[in-house]
Design a protein around this motif. Structure first.
Motif, short mmCIF file in Angstrom:
data_model
loop_
_atom_site.label_atom_id
_atom_site.label_comp_id
_atom_site.label_asym_id
_atom_site.label_seq_id
_atom_site.Cartn_x
_atom_site.Cartn_y
_atom_site.Cartn_z
N ARG A 231 0.81 -1.21 0.05
CA ARG A 231 -0.02 -0.07 0.19
C ARG A 231 0.92 1.27 0.05
NH1 ARG A 231 -2.48 3.53 3.75
NH2 ARG A 231 -4.58 4.11 3.19
N ASN A 232 1.90 1.21 0.84
CA ASN A 232 2.81 2.34 0.82
C ASN A 232 3.32 2.71 -0.49
OD1 ASN A 232 2.15 2.75 3.31
ND2 ASN A 232 4.02 1.88 4.34
N VAL A 233 3.87 1.63 -1.07
CA VAL A 233 4.50 1.72 -2.65
C VAL A 233 3.76 2.20 -3.33
CG1 VAL A 233 5.61 0.33 -4.26
CG2 VAL A 233 6.23 0.02 -2.16
N GLU A 234 2.35 1.76 -3.39
CA GLU A 234 1.50 2.32 -4.38
C GLU A 234 1.06 3.67 -4.10
OE1 GLU A 234 -3.19 1.19 -6.07
OE2 GLU A 234 -2.08 0.14 -4.30
N LEU A 235 0.93 4.20 -2.89
CA LEU A 235 0.70 5.78 -2.76
C LEU A 235 1.90 6.58 -2.98
CD1 LEU A 235 -1.29 5.11 0.73
CD2 LEU A 235 -2.07 5.95 -1.29
N GLU A 236 3.17 5.82 -2.78
CA GLU A 236 4.37 6.75 -2.98
C GLU A 236 4.19 6.97 -4.72
OE1 GLU A 236 8.98 6.21 -2.74
OE2 GLU A 236 7.90 5.38 -1.31
N PHE A 237 3.87 5.76 -5.48
CA PHE A 237 3.81 5.73 -6.84
C PHE A 237 3.07 6.94 -7.23
CE2 PHE A 237 2.13 4.29 -10.84
CZ PHE A 237 3.22 4.46 -11.68
N LEU A 238 1.79 6.86 -6.78
CA LEU A 238 0.85 7.90 -7.04
C LEU A 238 0.78 9.30 -6.56
CD1 LEU A 238 -2.46 5.61 -6.29
CD2 LEU A 238 -1.40 6.05 -8.58
N MET A 240 0.80 10.41 -3.46
CA MET A 240 -0.10 10.78 -2.31
C MET A 240 0.66 10.94 -1.17
SD MET A 240 -3.56 8.59 -3.67
CE MET A 240 -4.54 9.31 -2.32
N THR A 241 1.91 9.93 -0.98
CA THR A 241 2.86 10.00 0.13
C THR A 241 4.23 10.48 -0.24
OG1 THR A 241 3.22 7.68 0.00
CG2 THR A 241 1.33 8.51 1.30
N PRO A 242 4.78 11.14 0.50
CA PRO A 242 6.22 11.67 0.28
C PRO A 242 7.29 10.20 0.21
CG PRO A 242 5.76 12.30 2.34
CD PRO A 242 4.66 11.64 1.75
N PRO A 243 8.11 10.22 -0.51
CA PRO A 243 9.15 9.25 -0.42
C PRO A 243 9.97 9.14 0.80
CG PRO A 243 10.14 10.77 -1.81
CD PRO A 243 8.67 11.27 -1.57
N ALA A 721 2.34 7.74 6.96
CA ALA A 721 1.18 7.55 5.88
C ALA A 721 0.00 7.99 6.18
CB ALA A 721 1.33 6.10 5.76
N GLN A 722 -0.41 8.02 7.36
CA GLN A 722 -1.76 8.58 7.94
C GLN A 722 -1.74 10.11 8.10
OE1 GLN A 722 0.09 6.38 9.65
NE2 GLN A 722 0.27 7.05 11.57
N PHE A 723 -0.69 10.78 7.73
CA PHE A 723 -0.57 12.26 7.75
C PHE A 723 -1.25 12.97 6.66
CE2 PHE A 723 1.32 16.49 7.81
CZ PHE A 723 1.50 16.78 9.00
N ASP A 724 -2.26 13.63 7.01
CA ASP A 724 -3.33 14.20 6.01
C ASP A 724 -2.71 15.61 5.72
OD1 ASP A 724 -5.38 14.74 4.60
OD2 ASP A 724 -7.16 14.77 6.27
N LEU A 725 -1.93 15.49 4.86
CA LEU A 725 -1.36 16.72 4.22
C LEU A 725 -2.19 17.57 3.48
CD1 LEU A 725 1.75 17.68 4.43
CD2 LEU A 725 2.20 16.62 2.25
N THR A 726 -3.02 17.08 2.65
CA THR A 726 -3.90 17.71 1.78
C THR A 726 -5.07 18.53 2.51
OG1 THR A 726 -5.57 16.04 1.54
CG2 THR A 726 -3.98 16.04 -0.24
#
Length: 827
Positions: A231-238, A240-243, A721-726
């Motif tokens: 899940r983290n790899v997918e979110l990073e690819f999209l 949505m989460t910083p590397p 990962a759960q940090f709501d940046l938006t």
């Protein structure tokens, strides 16, 4: 990258320069463009293409190690920077705005906003690192004498041996106490578990059930872990989460590339030193080996010229003066075009003489030209490209590249050291000019003796009549400014200004730390007659163009459009001082603080003020580039100042405009003023003092998202990962980057940093300190917009926008009237 890669990149860039020169210098002069939008589109396209050329040239100059190539690259690089500044000035005059948007051009050429980012040339600091290091050492030594020490982030606090041992002992005792407490806690918990087990008793469970239970728990743990990683790899690819932050920076590809670049710069210094030594040795060798032959050959040629002139005209010629080049003028080869121009000039002179004789008896009755009406004068004739000061430098660089480097084979020069043959060609010309000066002195004496021997009587008459009248050269000379400190050195003046805290140290801030995103809808909004607020990325680009690039290069500053002063206006926390410090850091400039609060009690009276401005000008020019800073500059332009104010902010109101008039293109001096509430001052004195007025707005959503995304990891924290940046970027609308930093610093205490592993940082925590800060409300932003609309450029912009709207409405009214007439005819 290897030597061949950078050479290929240079070759490709020279091809782009050739295309741009062909476009900028057409065979036929283009007609003036009456449509402003089409004219701006042409300028913006050229601007984007030149930025691409500039980025490639800057990279090549930074990494190519061959010293002779770097000389040519430097010439072309400075000319490209100057051309970009000229195009920017053209766009400002055409659109009446400091900010321009290129999103449609980027889409057409399939470019990204990163492609038009302006990198700051590294040679601004690298070529002056020794000077800057010595200056920093001098500044630190003066501050330590005064008992003032400015600590940087990297500076360490100096302790005595006893204090250091005491601190280490305290920390060691505290560490042992924590370990002992943890150990005793584990023993107590183990005893409690044993007591509970004795009371409950051992549960009856078979070996099979126990194994199944262990397998169930272990497989569940592994699957949850695997799912979380995917899940983290997918979110990073999209995106949505910083590397994640790299654990070992030395092993990353970026770090290794940076290390390679530093090694190439070290090789550059070695090759430059070898090149300087070769220049001296090759010149001495040419003087020893070829000098006598050159001298004899020149003397023979000049004597032959004497004889030919004597045979042709019956007398010896006059020797060309040294100002015109001496004997070099005799053997200068002329092109057929030059000969044709000379003949035409002679024919025109003869025709003018004849025409004057004919017109002596006639009366000069000419009809006066008819006066043009005001309406016709006010009509917009069309835009035409202004002449450039840098195109000739680009042409020369392109010509040199074709002649020397385009077809040059360098298989033998694997280490990319200097080429001896090129040095010989260059130094042979130098030696020839030096010998020619000596030969000219000898041959003038010889010619004089020949004239005296052959034509004594004629030479006497010529000597009497040939005396030049002495003209009074005092008319054209300008009065030089009096030096008020002729007997003092620059070092002593510098020390005095540091002692008086006029020259102040500034924190090391890179311009890239001023974070902001690109304005993606600027062109669409302008087409819809809506003036967009500039993004922080636009502010960064404007500061680079108006401040950093001209100050960093002497060659660019002398020929580029001269900018003497900049006003940075905006709400508190938007980064005005940060931009000032970045400007000084990127150019290695001295910072003179002439704010009203800093000048209290310093250099009193009119004479003291004159001495202050003299010292600032003299030291600033001697140690240029220099930046003069005035904080809260709107107070200089206020009508009334309370008598209780001891700072006397109007003290520099008359002297500073006079000082700026003395600033010339060769003086790399820049006045920077900052203001939180510029609307409190009068517009006329502010607009007269500051050439460029830049309004810094509060950050938009994309800039806020980017700021939060970068400043939190900059504090050494990995965003969970759960940090709501938006949501955080949306909620913090109205707050400035300064508010973000202060909120982070208030939360990230030492205790909170230690507990980050157990309790990760959450976005909601940052809202508590932000709630205690007043944001920049829309009403305050409209006040800034209304004030900026009253600036000279803002007035021109509004006037041009109204004219466009009137033309559009006029066209629509004509169409409606035509339609109504047609309907009436049909009826």
């Amino acid at each position: 990258m290897s030597h061949s890669c950078y050479n290929k990149l240079w070759t490709e860039t020279q091809g782009n320069i050739k295309d741009m020169l062909f476009y900028e210098m057409p065979l036929e002069l283009p007609k003036p463009e009456k449509d402003r939008k089409i004219a701006f589109q042409q300028l913006a396209t050229m601007y984007v293409k030149y930025i691409k050329i500039y980025k490639n040239l800057e990279l090549c100059y930074d990494q190519i190690v061959q010293p002779q190539k770097r000389q040519l690259l430097r010439q072309v690089l400075d000319a490209t920077i100057g051309r970009i500044l000229e195009l920017k000035n053209e766009m400002v005059n055409l659109e009446f705005s400091e900010f321009h948007y290129f999103d449609d051009i980027l889409a057409d050429y399939k470019l990204t906003p990163h492609d038009i980012e302006l990198p700051i040339p590294k040679y601004f600091l690298l070529e002056r690192k020794r000077i800057l290091k010595d200056r920093e050492g001098l500044l630190d030594s003066i501050l330590t004498k005064l008992g003032i020490k400015v600590l940087d982030k990297k500076d360490m606090i100096q302790l005595t041996f006893e204090e250091a041992v005491h601190i280490i002992q305290m920390n060691e005792r505290a560490r042992q106490g924590r370990l002992r407490a943890k150990f005793m806690k584990e023993i107590r918990l183990q005893e409690e578990r044993e007591k509970r087990a004795e009371i409950r008793g051992v549960p009856a469970m078979s070996r099979l059930l126990a194994a199944l239970l262990i397998q169930k728990v272990w497989k569940g743990f592994l699957q949850r872990k695997r799912t979380e990683i995917e899940r983290n790899v997918e979110l990073e690819f999209l995106g949505m989460t910083p590397p994640p932050l790299p654990n070992i920076p030395g092993n990353t590809a970026v770090a290794s590339a940076l290390n390679t670049m530093e090694k190439r710069r070290a090789i550059q210094e070695v090759h430059e030193e070898e090149y300087r030594q070769a220049l001296v040795s090759v010149k001495e060798r040419i003087q020893d080996v070829e000098g006598s032959d050159m001298k004899e050959r020149m003397q023979d040629q000049i004597r032959q010229w004497f004889i030919e002139c004597r045979d042709a005209s019956g007398k010896f010629p006059d020797y060309p003066p040294a100002e015109d080049g001496g004997s070099a003028l005799i053997f200068q080869e002329k092109d057929p075009l030059e000969l044709e121009l000379e003949l035409k000039a002679k024919e025109e002179e003869e025709g003018e003489k004849k025409g004057k004789k004919k017109d002596e008896g006639k009366t000069k009755a000419r009809k006066e030209p008819k006066k043009v009406g005001k309406k016709k004068e006010a009509e917009y004739e069309g835009w035409k490209m202004a002449p450039s000061n840098f195109i000739t430098s680009l042409q020369e660089g392109n010509h040199k590249y074709k002649e020397i480097w385009a077809e040059r084979q360098e298989e033998h020069n694997f280490m990319q050291k200097h080429d001896v043959e090129l040095i010989k060609e260059e130094k042979r010309l130098e030696v020839e000019t030096e010998i020619r000066i000596q030969v000219d002195e000898l041959m003038r004496e010889e010619l004089k003796n020949l004239k005296l021997a052959v034509d004594r009587e004629k030479s006497k008459k010529k000597g009497k009549s040939g005396k030049k009248k002495k003209g009074s050269g005092k008319k054209g000379k300008k009065k030089k400014e009096k030096d008020m400190t002729p007997d003092r050195t620059i070092e002593s003046l510098y020390e005095e200004l540091v002692t008086q805290q006029i020259i102040v140290p500034h924190p090391k801030v890179q311009l890239e730390e001023f974070i902001g995103d690109f304005c993606y809808l600027g062109t669409l909004l302008r087409h819809a007659s809506i003036e967009p607020m500039p993004s922080l990325c636009d502010i960064r680009r404007v500061i680079t163009l108006f401040g950093i690039l001209p100050l960093g290069s002497q060659a660019v500053h002398e020929k580029a459009p001269l900018i003497k002063s900049i006003l940075l206006a905006g709400p508190r926390g938007t980064g005005k001082k940060m931009l000032l410090h970045a400007l000084c850091t990127e150019t290695g400039a001295n910072l003179f603080d002439l704010s009203a609060t800093n000048l209290v009690g310093k250099y009193p009276g009119k004479d003291g003020l004159k001495m202050l401005m003299h010292l600032v000008g003299k030291v600033g020019r001697a140690l240029q580039p220099s930046v003069i800073y005035i904080g809260d500059c709107e107070r200089m332009a206020k009508r009334k100042i309370p008598k209780s104010d001891p700072t006397n902010p109007k003290r520099l109101a008359k002297e500073m405009p006079k000082f700026l008039k003395t600033v010339k293109p060769e003086d790399r001096l820049l006045l920077v003023g900052t203001s939180r509430c510029p609307y409190e001052g009068e517009m006329k004195p502010l607009s007269n003092l500051y050439q460029k007025i830049i309004l810094i707005p509060r950050p938009d959503y994309t800039s806020r998202y980017l700021i939060w995304k970068k400043i939190i990891p900059a504090h050494g924290i990995t965003l969970p990962a759960q940090f709501d940046l938006t949501s955080l970027a949306k909620v913090t609308d109205g707050f400035t980057p300064g508010d973000f930093v202060s909120a982070l610093n208030s939360i990230l205490t030492d205790h909170r940093k230690q507990s980050l592993n157990k309790r990760p940082l959450q976005a909601i925590e940052l809202l508590t300190p932000l709630s205690a800060i007043d944001p920049v409300y829309k009403e305050q932003e409209t006040v800034f917009k209304d004030w900026y609309a009253k600036t000279p450029l803002g007035k021109k912009r509004n006037k041009a926008a109204k004219q466009e709207m009137d033309t559009l409405l006029g066209k629509s009214d004509k169409k409606d009237s035509k339609g109504k007439k047609k309907k009436k005819k049909k009826k």
